[in-house]
Enzyme design. Structure first.
Site, PDB file in Angstrom:
ATOM      1  N   ASP A 175     -57.152  20.214  86.793  1.00 18.02           N
ATOM      2  CA  ASP A 175     -57.010  20.853  85.501  1.00 18.02           C
ATOM      3  C   ASP A 175     -57.367  19.761  84.502  1.00 18.02           C
ATOM      4  O   ASP A 175     -56.658  18.752  84.405  1.00 18.02           O
ATOM      5  CB  ASP A 175     -55.567  21.319  85.281  1.00 18.02           C
ATOM      6  CG  ASP A 175     -55.451  22.087  83.977  1.00 18.02           C
ATOM      7  OD1 ASP A 175     -55.883  21.544  82.942  1.00 18.02           O
ATOM      8  OD2 ASP A 175     -54.942  23.215  83.995  1.00 18.02           O
ATOM      9  N   HIS A 176     -58.460  19.929  83.780  1.00 21.93           N
ATOM     10  CA  HIS A 176     -58.933  18.788  82.984  1.00 21.93           C
ATOM     11  C   HIS A 176     -57.948  18.404  81.875  1.00 21.93           C
ATOM     12  O   HIS A 176     -58.032  17.324  81.323  1.00 21.93           O
ATOM     13  CB  HIS A 176     -60.364  19.019  82.473  1.00 21.93           C
ATOM     14  CG  HIS A 176     -60.457  19.841  81.224  1.00 21.93           C
ATOM     15  ND1 HIS A 176     -60.484  21.211  81.238  1.00 21.93           N
ATOM     16  CD2 HIS A 176     -60.540  19.485  79.926  1.00 21.93           C
ATOM     17  CE1 HIS A 176     -60.571  21.658  80.001  1.00 21.93           C
ATOM     18  NE2 HIS A 176     -60.617  20.626  79.172  1.00 21.93           N
ATOM     19  N   HIS A 238     -54.264  25.421  81.613  1.00 24.02           N
ATOM     20  CA  HIS A 238     -54.028  24.357  80.631  1.00 24.02           C
ATOM     21  C   HIS A 238     -52.673  24.495  79.914  1.00 24.02           C
ATOM     22  O   HIS A 238     -51.935  23.533  79.757  1.00 24.02           O
ATOM     23  CB  HIS A 238     -55.130  24.336  79.575  1.00 24.02           C
ATOM     24  CG  HIS A 238     -56.507  24.307  80.160  1.00 24.02           C
ATOM     25  ND1 HIS A 238     -56.816  23.620  81.302  1.00 24.02           N
ATOM     26  CD2 HIS A 238     -57.664  24.897  79.759  1.00 24.02           C
ATOM     27  CE1 HIS A 238     -58.105  23.774  81.574  1.00 24.02           C
ATOM     28  NE2 HIS A 238     -58.644  24.551  80.659  1.00 24.02           N
ATOM     29  N   LYS A 338     -60.127  31.407  70.085  1.00 24.30           N
ATOM     30  CA  LYS A 338     -61.433  30.916  69.642  1.00 24.30           C
ATOM     31  C   LYS A 338     -61.622  31.287  68.172  1.00 24.30           C
ATOM     32  O   LYS A 338     -61.071  32.289  67.708  1.00 24.30           O
ATOM     33  CB  LYS A 338     -62.553  31.583  70.446  1.00 24.30           C
ATOM     34  CG  LYS A 338     -62.436  31.412  71.966  1.00 24.30           C
ATOM     35  CD  LYS A 338     -63.114  30.159  72.442  1.00 24.30           C
ATOM     36  CE  LYS A 338     -63.115  30.071  73.960  1.00 24.30           C
ATOM     37  NZ  LYS A 338     -63.275  28.690  74.429  1.00 24.30           N
TER      38      LYS A 338
HETATM   39  C1  BG6 Z   1     -61.924  25.289  79.363  1.00 28.32           C
HETATM   40  C2  BG6 Z   1     -62.099  26.707  78.908  1.00 28.32           C
HETATM   41  O1  BG6 Z   1     -61.218  25.257  80.570  1.00 28.32           O
HETATM   42  O2  BG6 Z   1     -61.223  24.563  78.375  1.00 28.32           O
HETATM   43  C3  BG6 Z   1     -62.850  26.741  77.583  1.00 28.32           C
HETATM   44  O3  BG6 Z   1     -62.819  27.450  79.884  1.00 28.32           O
HETATM   45  C4  BG6 Z   1     -62.161  25.873  76.564  1.00 28.32           C
HETATM   46  O4  BG6 Z   1     -62.987  28.076  77.102  1.00 28.32           O
HETATM   47  C5  BG6 Z   1     -61.889  24.484  77.130  1.00 28.32           C
HETATM   48  O5  BG6 Z   1     -62.998  25.768  75.432  1.00 28.32           O
HETATM   49  C6  BG6 Z   1     -61.017  23.692  76.191  1.00 28.32           C
HETATM   50  O6  BG6 Z   1     -60.988  22.359  76.615  1.00 28.32           O
HETATM   51  P1  BG6 Z   1     -60.786  21.175  75.583  1.00 28.32           P
HETATM   52  O7  BG6 Z   1     -60.695  19.958  76.434  1.00 28.32           O
HETATM   53  O8  BG6 Z   1     -61.952  21.208  74.658  1.00 28.32           O
HETATM   54  O9  BG6 Z   1     -59.498  21.491  74.870  1.00 28.32           O
END
Ligand code: BG6
Length: 490
Positions: A175-176, A238, A338
Site C-alpha cells: 500500500d503505497h 489507504h 477528486k
Molecule cells: C491511488 C489511487 O492508489 O492513490 C489514486 O488509485 C489516487 O486514485 C492515489 O490519486 C493517491 O495517492 P497519493 O500518494 O497521491 O496521495
C-alpha cells in the site's frame, strides 16, 4: 528483482528511480540485478537504452553517470506475454545468467506491475516452473499492489488462488501510503513519546477526522476509475492504513506480525454498517463542471473513458465507530474525493472542550477545542491548536497554532515513496505490507456500503461542482453531530 510490466508507467516513474535512489544511498547490494518482463519485442540492449531515456525524465535528483551505468549493466529484459509458458522458460534462463554474472544467489522477488487480472495467473505460472520454491536457503517473494480484488469475495478468491501455490510470508502486498514518511511517523509520534498516549483515548478525544483530498480529476484513468469509484479506490486500503495506525494499541514489539496484529484488531473492531447505517452515515458524490484556480474544469461524466451517464462516485464521506475500550463512542469521520479545493491529506485529532470557562466574555462553546493535526501531504508536519490570550487589558482568548514541519528539521531527500518498501521486501521485513486477513477485513468494512449503494443508484449526480468540498451532505454528516470538517486549502 523481476518486474512484470516493465514497460509501464509504474516502472518508469517509481520503481527504477527508487532502485537508483537505493543504489545511491548504498542500500542496493552489489549482488543485484533487475529483469524486466513485458510484451514489447526488444532486446536487452534496446531496453537498456529506453531505460536510460526514461530515467532522464523521472530521476528524482541529479544523476551520477557512473552509478547509472553500473545500474544499467545489471538490467536485463525478457519479451513475452504473461500467459505464454515460454516467457517463463526465458525468464528462468535469464535469471540463471544474472545469478552467474552478479552472484544473486537465486534470491528473487517478483514485482507485478501489471493489470490486477494477471496477479493470480502470473504467480501460478512462476510456481509451476519452480521460481517460487524456497529451498537451499534462498528466498522467493512476490509484490503485488492494489486493487486486491474488487470486493470481499473477489479479494478472498485472489488470496486463495495465491495461497494455493505460495506461503503467506512470500506475499508482499504494497500500500503505497505506508511508504510515506509521515504515515510511518504516526507510529513514532504515538509510541516514541510519553505525552500523547495517555490522552489518546475516549476520555480526552472527542472525534477524529481523516481527509484525503485531491485536486486532480481522474486524469487518464477514467476506464479503471469508473469501475472502481472513490470508495474502492481509497477507503479499504489507504484510508484504512491511516485509521489503523491512528487507532491501534501499542504493539508488543516492532516485529512485523506484532504490528500487523494490532492493525488487524482495529479493522475487526470497526462497527459493521447495517443498511440503515449506510443511509445515515455515508455520503457519496460526483463532481460536475466547476472552477478551480480560475480555470473551468470539466464534469466527471465528460472525462475521457467515462460514460456520460456514469453513476460512479468521485467523493465519499463516512462516519465509523470502533468498538473497543479505547474508542467506544468516538466517531472517526473520513472523506476523500477528486476535484476538491486543495490537495491535502491529514488526520485531525479533536480533543474534548475545556469543561468550564473561566474567562469573562467567552463561552465554552465559542472556543475551538484543541486539535492535533497530523499533516501527511503535501505539507509534512504536525500542528497543535490551542487557546491563547489575545493582547490587551481584558482577558480575551484567541486560537493559535504551534507548527512543526519536517523539512525544517530533517531536510528532504527526494524520493519516490517506494524506496523503503522495496528495501524492506529485499531484507524480508513485512511490517509495512498487508496480510491477507487485513485486506479482507478492510473489504468487510466497505462491502455493506457497496451493496446498498449498488441497490440504490444515486439520483442526484453530479452533486458537487469541481472545486468544492464535496456535496453538502458531507458537511451535514458532521453538523448533525455538532461538529465540522477542518479544511486546508493550501
Ligand atoms: C491511488 C489511487 O492508489 O492513490 C489514486 O488509485 C489516487 O486514485 C492515489 O490519486 C493517491 O495517492 P497519493 O500518494 O497521491 O496521495
Amino acid at each position: 528483482m523481476v518486474i512484470f510490466g516493465a514497460s509501464g508507467d509504474l516502472t518508469r516513474r517509481k520503481l527504477i528511480p527508487a532502485l537508483y535512489n537505493l543504489a545511491s544511498q548504498g542500500l542496493l547490494s552489489r549482488e543485484f540485478a533487475v529483469v524486466g518482463v513485458a510484451r514489447n519485442p526488444m532486446t536487452t540492449e534496446e531496453a537498456r537504452h529506453k531505460l536510460t531515456e526514461d530515467f532522464k525524465q523521472f530521476a528524482t535528483g541529479t544523476i551520477d553517470q557512473d552509478l547509472w551505468e553500473w545500474f544499467v549493466r545489471h538490467f536485463y529484459y525478457v519479451a513475452g506475454d504473461f500467459d505464454d509458458p515460454t516467457t517463463y522458460d526465458k525468464l528462468k534462463e535469464t535469471l540463471a545468467g544474472a545469478d552467474k554474472d552478479h552472484a544473486t544467489h537465486e534470491n528473487y522477488f517478483f514485482y507485478l506491475a501489471t493489470a490486477p487480472d494477471y496477479f493470480g495467473d502470473i504467480v501460478e505460472r512462476l510456481a509451476k516452473v519452480g521460481l517460487m520454491t524456497e529451498e537451499n536457503s534462498h528466498w522467493r517473494r512476490v509484490i503485488i499492489e492494489k486493487p486486491f480484488g474488487h470486493d470481499l469475495d473477489t479479494a478472498k478468491a485472489l488470496n486463495q488462488q495465491l495461497l494455493k501455490v505460495v506461503r503467506e510470508t512470500q506475499i508482499y502486498r504494497i500500500d503505497h501510503y505506508l511508504g510515506k514518511e509521515t504515515v510511518q511517523n504516526i507510529l513514532a509520534l504515538r509510541f516514541a513519546n510519553g505525552i500523547f498516549e495517555p490522552i489518546w483515548n475516549r476520555r480526552y478525544i472527542d472525534h477524529v477526522q481523516i481527509s484525503v483530498a485531491e485536486t486532480v480529476g481522474v486524469e487518464k484513468r477514467g476506464g479503471y476509475y469508473d469501475t472502481a469509484g472513490a470508495l474502492r479506490d481509497m477507503v479499504p486500503n489507504h484510508i484504512m492504513q491511516l485509521i489503523t495506525l491512528t487507532a491501534m494499541e501499542p504493539p508488543i514489539s516492532f516485529e512485523a506480525n506484532a504490528v500487523r496484529d494490532e492493525q488487524a484488531k482495529i479493522l475487526h473492531a470497526i462497527q459493521p454498517f447495517t443498511s440503515e447505517d449506510v443511509l445515515s452515515k455515508t455520503v457519496r458524490g460526483q463532481y460536475g463542471e466547476g472552477t478551480m484556480n480560475s480555470q473551468r474544469v470539466p464534469a466527471y461524466r465528460t472525462e475521457e473513458g467515462v460514460p456520460p451517464e456514469s453513476r460512479t462516485e468521485t467523493f465519499v464521506a463516512m462516519k465509523l465507530l470502533i468498538d473497543n475500550w479505547r474508542w467506544a463512542g468516538v466517531p472517526f469521520y473520513l472523506r476523500t474525493g477528486k476535484r476538491l479545493p486543495g490537495r491535502n491529506t491529514h488526520v485531525v485529532i479533536q480533543f474534548r472542550r475545556a469543561p468550564f470557562m473561566l474567562f469573562r466574555e467567552t463561552q465554552v462553546q465559542d472556543l475551538m477545542p484543541n486539535q492535533l493535526v497530523l499533516h501527511i501531504q503535501p505539507e509534512e508536519g504536525i500542528s497543535l491548536r490551542f487557546a491563547a490570550k489575545t493582547p490587551g487589558t481584558t482577558m480575551r482568548l484567541g486560537e493559535v497554532d504551534m507548527d512543526f514541519e519536517y523539512s525544517d528539521y530533517f531536510g528532504a531527500t527526494p524520493s519516490t515513496g517506494y524506496e523503503r518498501l522495496l528495501h524492506d521486501c529485499m531484507i524480508g521485513d513485512a511490517t509495512l505490507f498487508q496480510r491477507a486477513d487485513m485486506v479482507e477485513a478492510g473489504w468487510s468494512v466497505v462491502n455493506p456500503v457497496l451493496d446498498v449503494w449498488k441497490a440504490l443508484p444515486p439520483r442526484n449526480f453530479p452533486n458537487y461542482p469541481a472545486g468544492a468540498w464535496g456535496p453538502k451532505e458531507s458537511d451535514e454528516l458532521l453538523e448533525r453531530d455538532g461538529r465540522r470538517w477542518r479544511n486546508f486549502e493550501k
